[in-house]
Design a protein around this motif. Structure first.
Motif, mmCIF file in Angstrom:
data_model
loop_
_atom_site.group_PDB
_atom_site.id
_atom_site.type_symbol
_atom_site.label_atom_id
_atom_site.label_comp_id
_atom_site.label_asym_id
_atom_site.label_seq_id
_atom_site.Cartn_x
_atom_site.Cartn_y
_atom_site.Cartn_z
ATOM 1 N N LEU A 143 -40.425 14.568 35.580
ATOM 2 C CA LEU A 143 -39.899 13.653 36.576
ATOM 3 C C LEU A 143 -39.656 14.379 37.894
ATOM 4 N N SER A 144 -39.818 13.664 38.988
ATOM 5 C CA SER A 144 -39.677 14.267 40.310
ATOM 6 C C SER A 144 -38.228 14.411 40.752
ATOM 7 N N VAL A 145 -37.295 13.821 39.993
ATOM 8 C CA VAL A 145 -35.865 13.988 40.255
ATOM 9 C C VAL A 145 -35.156 14.290 38.940
ATOM 10 N N LYS A 146 -34.045 14.980 39.035
ATOM 11 C CA LYS A 146 -33.260 15.290 37.861
ATOM 12 C C LYS A 146 -32.507 14.047 37.428
ATOM 13 N N VAL A 147 -32.603 13.666 36.163
ATOM 14 C CA VAL A 147 -31.947 12.456 35.688
ATOM 15 C C VAL A 147 -30.884 12.795 34.639
ATOM 16 N N ALA A 148 -29.863 11.953 34.588
ATOM 17 C CA ALA A 148 -28.795 12.146 33.616
ATOM 18 C C ALA A 148 -29.157 11.559 32.261
ATOM 19 N N GLY A 149 -30.112 10.619 32.262
ATOM 20 C CA GLY A 149 -30.501 9.984 31.019
ATOM 21 C C GLY A 149 -31.502 8.871 31.245
ATOM 22 N N LEU A 150 -31.900 8.252 30.155
ATOM 23 C CA LEU A 150 -32.927 7.212 30.197
ATOM 24 C C LEU A 150 -32.346 5.856 29.778
ATOM 25 N N VAL A 151 -32.898 4.815 30.367
ATOM 26 C CA VAL A 151 -32.632 3.444 29.924
ATOM 27 C C VAL A 151 -33.972 2.927 29.410
ATOM 28 N N ILE A 152 -34.048 2.765 28.092
ATOM 29 C CA ILE A 152 -35.303 2.433 27.434
ATOM 30 C C ILE A 152 -35.386 0.934 27.140
ATOM 31 N N PHE A 153 -36.501 0.335 27.471
ATOM 32 C CA PHE A 153 -36.746 -1.090 27.221
ATOM 33 C C PHE A 153 -37.669 -1.243 26.018
ATOM 34 N N ASP A 154 -37.282 -2.135 25.112
ATOM 35 C CA ASP A 154 -38.108 -2.427 23.933
ATOM 36 C C ASP A 154 -39.337 -3.228 24.335
ATOM 37 N N ALA A 156 -29.127 3.989 27.020
ATOM 38 C CA ALA A 156 -29.109 2.579 26.630
ATOM 39 C C ALA A 156 -30.498 2.160 26.197
ATOM 40 N N GLU A 157 -30.551 1.262 25.230
ATOM 41 C CA GLU A 157 -31.804 0.640 24.800
ATOM 42 C C GLU A 157 -31.649 -0.856 25.008
ATOM 43 N N ILE A 158 -32.498 -1.405 25.860
ATOM 44 C CA ILE A 158 -32.394 -2.813 26.242
ATOM 45 C C ILE A 158 -33.365 -3.647 25.403
ATOM 46 N N PRO A 159 -32.860 -4.575 24.603
ATOM 47 C CA PRO A 159 -33.745 -5.392 23.769
ATOM 48 C C PRO A 159 -34.534 -6.392 24.595
ATOM 49 N N ALA A 160 -35.680 -6.773 24.084
ATOM 50 C CA ALA A 160 -36.486 -7.790 24.753
ATOM 51 C C ALA A 160 -35.799 -9.145 24.631
ATOM 52 N N ALA A 161 -35.973 -9.976 25.643
ATOM 53 C CA ALA A 161 -35.385 -11.318 25.616
ATOM 54 C C ALA A 161 -36.037 -12.144 24.514
ATOM 55 N N LYS A 162 -35.227 -12.906 23.780
ATOM 56 C CA LYS A 162 -35.755 -13.728 22.695
ATOM 57 C C LYS A 162 -36.464 -14.972 23.220
ATOM 58 N N SER A 163 -36.126 -15.371 24.435
ATOM 59 C CA SER A 163 -36.766 -16.541 25.046
ATOM 60 C C SER A 163 -36.790 -16.340 26.547
ATOM 61 N N ALA A 165 -33.153 -3.041 35.342
ATOM 62 C CA ALA A 165 -31.994 -2.307 34.844
ATOM 63 C C ALA A 165 -30.855 -2.312 35.855
ATOM 64 N N ALA A 166 -31.180 -2.181 37.132
ATOM 65 C CA ALA A 166 -30.150 -2.166 38.166
ATOM 66 C C ALA A 166 -29.382 -3.480 38.180
ATOM 67 N N LEU A 167 -30.095 -4.589 38.102
ATOM 68 C CA LEU A 167 -29.445 -5.892 38.088
ATOM 69 C C LEU A 167 -28.609 -6.058 36.831
ATOM 70 N N GLY A 168 -29.154 -5.646 35.692
ATOM 71 C CA GLY A 168 -28.412 -5.764 34.437
ATOM 72 C C GLY A 168 -27.129 -4.953 34.443
ATOM 73 N N LEU A 169 -27.218 -3.716 34.910
ATOM 74 C CA LEU A 169 -26.035 -2.864 34.991
ATOM 75 C C LEU A 169 -25.003 -3.441 35.948
ATOM 76 N N ALA A 170 -25.462 -3.876 37.116
ATOM 77 C CA ALA A 170 -24.548 -4.440 38.115
ATOM 78 C C ALA A 170 -23.876 -5.703 37.589
ATOM 79 N N GLU A 228 -40.166 1.468 29.594
ATOM 80 C CA GLU A 228 -40.582 1.707 28.217
ATOM 81 C C GLU A 228 -40.859 3.197 28.036
ATOM 82 N N ARG A 229 -40.727 3.679 26.818
ATOM 83 C CA ARG A 229 -40.904 5.114 26.571
ATOM 84 C C ARG A 229 -42.247 5.610 27.080
#
Length: 211
Positions: free
Chosen positions: A200-211, A12-19, A58-63, A192-193
């Motif tokens: 990484l110290s743990v194996k991850v399934a993927g990244l959630v990238i913030f703009d 997922a790529e999370i866009p920055a808030a416009k306001s 990200a946790a709050l957004g996903l939840a 952010e990238r």
């Protein structure tokens, strides 16, 4: 063994808030749509462990996105060293997970409902259940790697459609990270990238990238 970031898929790529949000934790429509896409990709997983610089966001957004889809969701804050969820959402700071793991609170006492508002309310049929970290604990490894913690997480996994675990940061104790990651179907690194290390110290399934 450390996991390499270069081979990880961006989920997922999370866009920055416009306001600026009207209140802490509020999501804009574009952000909610991005999180909804992530929730759809994780459908059926049952649990997700999030770490990285933007893990709590990200946790709050996903939840919230999963709750807005009508799923029963629990958000569990396991960053006992640096609790932030209660203050950011206006919840009671304790009792929380720390108090439960220490035997000072019962399971029912640490569940706090959060009624979503605005775009995040969606098709929600019930509030998002939040479990805050509670009293800060600078050395939480023994608590997080305990049988009582194992049992608590397994009970939450059985009780909810999705359990979102807001874990310690990537710079925290590796044993604590791994102990929690073992309970989740997927582990995600969030930020952010440039903020996410190549190893990484743990194996991850993927990244959630913030703009």
């Amino acid at each position: 063994m450390l996991g390499r970031r270069s081979k990880q898929q961006v989920l997922a790529e999370i866009p920055a808030a416009k306001s600026a949000p009207a209140r802490a934790g509020a999501l804009g429509r574009e952000q909610l749509q991005a999180y909804a896409g992530l929730a759809a990709r994780l459908a059926g997983s049952g649990s997700a462990f999030l770490t990285g610089p933007a893990k709590s966001q990200a946790a709050l957004g996903l939840a919230a996105a999963a709750t807005a889809e009508g799923r029963r969701v629990a958000l569990l804050e396991c960053d006992l060293a640096f609790p932030a969820l209660a203050q950011s959402l206006g919840l009671f700071e304790r009792p929380g997970l720390h108090e439960y793991l220490g035997g000072d609170a019962e399971a029912g006492e640490i569940l706090q409902p959060l009624v979503l508002a605005g775009p995040a309310s969606g098709r929600a049929t019930e509030p998002l259940t939040c479990i805050v970290a509670g009293e800060p604990e600078p050395k939480p490894v023994a608590l997080l790697d305990s049988e009582r913690c194992d049992h608590a997480i397994e009970r939450l996994r059985r009780a909810y459609d999705l359990l979102v675990i807001d874990g310690p940061g990537l710079e925290e104790d590796r044993d604590a990270l791994r102990a929690l990651a073992e309970h989740a179907a997927v582990t995600l690194a969030c930020g952010e990238r440039r903020e996410i290390p190549k190893r990484l110290s743990v194996k991850v399934a993927g990244l959630v990238i913030f703009d």
